[in-house]
Design a protein around this motif. Structure first.
Motif, PDB file in Angstrom:
ATOM      1  N   LEU A  51      -2.514  17.339  -1.606  1.00 36.39           N
ATOM      2  CA  LEU A  51      -3.074  17.328  -0.290  1.00 36.39           C
ATOM      3  C   LEU A  51      -4.214  16.015  -0.425  1.00 36.39           C
ATOM      4  CD1 LEU A  51      -3.883  18.325   2.514  1.00 36.39           C
ATOM      5  CD2 LEU A  51      -5.875  19.357   1.205  1.00 36.39           C
ATOM      6  N   TRP A  52      -4.669  15.712  -1.315  1.00 32.24           N
ATOM      7  CA  TRP A  52      -5.489  14.485  -1.724  1.00 32.24           C
ATOM      8  C   TRP A  52      -4.568  13.272  -1.360  1.00 32.24           C
ATOM      9  CZ3 TRP A  52      -9.625  11.589  -0.803  1.00 32.24           C
ATOM     10  CH2 TRP A  52      -9.712  10.492  -1.268  1.00 32.24           C
ATOM     11  N   ARG A  53      -3.673  13.088  -2.033  1.00 32.93           N
ATOM     12  CA  ARG A  53      -2.901  12.196  -2.226  1.00 32.93           C
ATOM     13  C   ARG A  53      -2.186  11.836  -0.755  1.00 32.93           C
ATOM     14  NH1 ARG A  53       1.122  12.137  -7.577  1.00 32.93           N
ATOM     15  NH2 ARG A  53      -0.472  11.992  -8.944  1.00 32.93           N
ATOM     16  N   GLY A  54      -1.744  13.097   0.029  1.00 34.59           N
ATOM     17  CA  GLY A  54      -1.439  12.775   1.289  1.00 34.59           C
ATOM     18  C   GLY A  54      -2.519  12.287   2.388  1.00 34.59           C
ATOM     19  N   ALA A  55      -3.449  13.169   2.505  1.00 35.89           N
ATOM     20  CA  ALA A  55      -4.655  13.050   3.324  1.00 35.89           C
ATOM     21  C   ALA A  55      -5.230  11.729   2.856  1.00 35.89           C
ATOM     22  CB  ALA A  55      -5.439  14.104   3.543  1.00 35.89           C
ATOM     23  N   GLY A  56      -5.609  11.424   1.617  1.00 36.38           N
ATOM     24  CA  GLY A  56      -6.555  10.399   1.028  1.00 36.38           C
ATOM     25  C   GLY A  56      -5.793   9.162   1.363  1.00 36.38           C
ATOM     26  N   THR A  57      -4.392   8.834   1.044  1.00 32.44           N
ATOM     27  CA  THR A  57      -3.985   7.623   1.284  1.00 32.44           C
ATOM     28  C   THR A  57      -3.603   7.394   2.626  1.00 32.44           C
ATOM     29  OG1 THR A  57      -1.711   8.628   0.891  1.00 32.44           O
ATOM     30  CG2 THR A  57      -2.694   7.718  -1.184  1.00 32.44           C
ATOM     31  N   MET A  58      -3.333   8.382   3.359  1.00 34.93           N
ATOM     32  CA  MET A  58      -3.050   8.336   4.982  1.00 34.93           C
ATOM     33  C   MET A  58      -4.282   7.842   5.631  1.00 34.93           C
ATOM     34  SD  MET A  58      -0.655   8.122   6.991  1.00 34.93           S
ATOM     35  CE  MET A  58      -0.332   8.240   8.704  1.00 34.93           C
ATOM     36  N   GLY A  59      -5.413   8.390   5.363  1.00 32.35           N
ATOM     37  CA  GLY A  59      -6.647   8.301   5.880  1.00 32.35           C
ATOM     38  C   GLY A  59      -7.090   6.809   5.534  1.00 32.35           C
ATOM     39  N   LEU A  60      -7.010   6.355   4.242  1.00 32.37           N
ATOM     40  CA  LEU A  60      -7.654   5.116   3.726  1.00 32.37           C
ATOM     41  C   LEU A  60      -6.454   4.098   4.329  1.00 32.37           C
ATOM     42  CD1 LEU A  60      -9.434   3.533   2.281  1.00 32.37           C
ATOM     43  CD2 LEU A  60      -7.924   3.745   0.185  1.00 32.37           C
ATOM     44  N   LEU A  98      -7.933   0.868   6.800  1.00 34.89           N
ATOM     45  CA  LEU A  98      -7.705  -0.539   6.678  1.00 34.89           C
ATOM     46  C   LEU A  98      -6.847  -1.010   7.674  1.00 34.89           C
ATOM     47  CD1 LEU A  98      -7.162  -0.245   3.028  1.00 34.89           C
ATOM     48  CD2 LEU A  98      -9.290  -0.740   4.038  1.00 34.89           C
ATOM     49  N   TRP A  99      -5.813  -0.255   8.231  1.00 38.96           N
ATOM     50  CA  TRP A  99      -4.908  -0.760   9.058  1.00 38.96           C
ATOM     51  C   TRP A  99      -5.772  -1.187  10.488  1.00 38.96           C
ATOM     52  CZ3 TRP A  99      -0.540  -3.141  10.176  1.00 38.96           C
ATOM     53  CH2 TRP A  99       0.030  -3.195  11.480  1.00 38.96           C
ATOM     54  N   PHE A 100      -6.333  -0.133  11.085  1.00 39.50           N
ATOM     55  CA  PHE A 100      -7.046  -0.507  12.321  1.00 39.50           C
ATOM     56  C   PHE A 100      -8.207  -1.368  12.308  1.00 39.50           C
ATOM     57  CE2 PHE A 100      -5.506   3.898  13.331  1.00 39.50           C
ATOM     58  CZ  PHE A 100      -4.549   3.489  14.186  1.00 39.50           C
ATOM     59  N   ARG A 101      -8.879  -1.507  11.058  1.00 43.73           N
ATOM     60  CA  ARG A 101      -9.840  -2.372  10.863  1.00 43.73           C
ATOM     61  C   ARG A 101      -9.473  -3.591  10.978  1.00 43.73           C
ATOM     62  NH1 ARG A 101     -12.275  -4.129   5.524  1.00 43.73           N
ATOM     63  NH2 ARG A 101     -10.012  -4.586   5.367  1.00 43.73           N
ATOM     64  N   ASP A 102      -8.292  -4.066  10.278  1.00 39.17           N
ATOM     65  CA  ASP A 102      -7.799  -5.422  10.384  1.00 39.17           C
ATOM     66  C   ASP A 102      -6.938  -5.580  11.522  1.00 39.17           C
ATOM     67  OD1 ASP A 102      -8.372  -6.170   7.828  1.00 39.17           O
ATOM     68  OD2 ASP A 102      -6.824  -5.549   6.853  1.00 39.17           O
ATOM     69  N   VAL A 103      -6.418  -4.556  12.352  1.00 39.22           N
ATOM     70  CA  VAL A 103      -5.513  -4.978  13.554  1.00 39.22           C
ATOM     71  C   VAL A 103      -6.699  -5.405  14.674  1.00 39.22           C
ATOM     72  CG1 VAL A 103      -4.551  -3.634  15.252  1.00 39.22           C
ATOM     73  CG2 VAL A 103      -3.620  -3.456  13.240  1.00 39.22           C
ATOM     74  N   MET A 104      -7.960  -4.781  14.574  1.00 43.38           N
ATOM     75  CA  MET A 104      -8.913  -5.248  15.598  1.00 43.38           C
ATOM     76  C   MET A 104      -9.299  -6.612  15.428  1.00 43.38           C
ATOM     77  SD  MET A 104      -9.213  -2.509  17.373  1.00 43.38           S
ATOM     78  CE  MET A 104     -10.690  -2.479  18.128  1.00 43.38           C
ATOM     79  N   ARG A 105      -9.039  -7.117  14.332  1.00 44.74           N
ATOM     80  CA  ARG A 105      -9.566  -8.744  13.878  1.00 44.74           C
ATOM     81  C   ARG A 105      -8.517  -9.555  14.610  1.00 44.74           C
ATOM     82  NH1 ARG A 105     -11.926  -8.256   7.979  1.00 44.74           N
ATOM     83  NH2 ARG A 105     -13.771  -6.768   8.353  1.00 44.74           N
ATOM     84  N   MET A 106      -7.199  -9.179  14.471  1.00 47.72           N
ATOM     85  CA  MET A 106      -6.150  -9.988  14.946  1.00 47.72           C
ATOM     86  C   MET A 106      -5.796 -10.000  16.244  1.00 47.72           C
ATOM     87  SD  MET A 106      -2.617  -8.259  13.197  1.00 47.72           S
ATOM     88  CE  MET A 106      -3.420  -8.361  11.623  1.00 47.72           C
TER      89      MET A 106
END
Length: 61
Positions: A3-12, A16-24
């Motif tokens: 559960l941590w591997r799935g939720a943790g990596t997907m969440g992180l 990161l994706w949305f943070r960087d998409v907002m900058r471009m």
């Protein structure tokens, strides 16, 4: 653990994706979105070959 591997990596990854998409620009973001299905297919193909007894020519024809 699973559960941590799935939720943790997907969440992180999503954060990161949305943070960087907002900058471009929208054009750059759409180019990355257009490449995502192709990169997913390539990674899936590599994983299928690496982790099973599938041979490269098995799916042709």
């Amino acid at each position: 653990m699973l559960l941590w591997r799935g939720a943790g990596t997907m969440g992180l990854g999503s954060l990161l994706w949305f943070r960087d998409v907002m900058r471009m620009s929208g054009t750059a973001a759409s180019r990355f979105m257009a490449v995502m299905p192709l990169s997913a297919a390539v990674v899936a193909g590599i994983a299928a070959v690496a982790y099973s007894d599938v041979r490269i020519g098995d799916d042709v024809g």
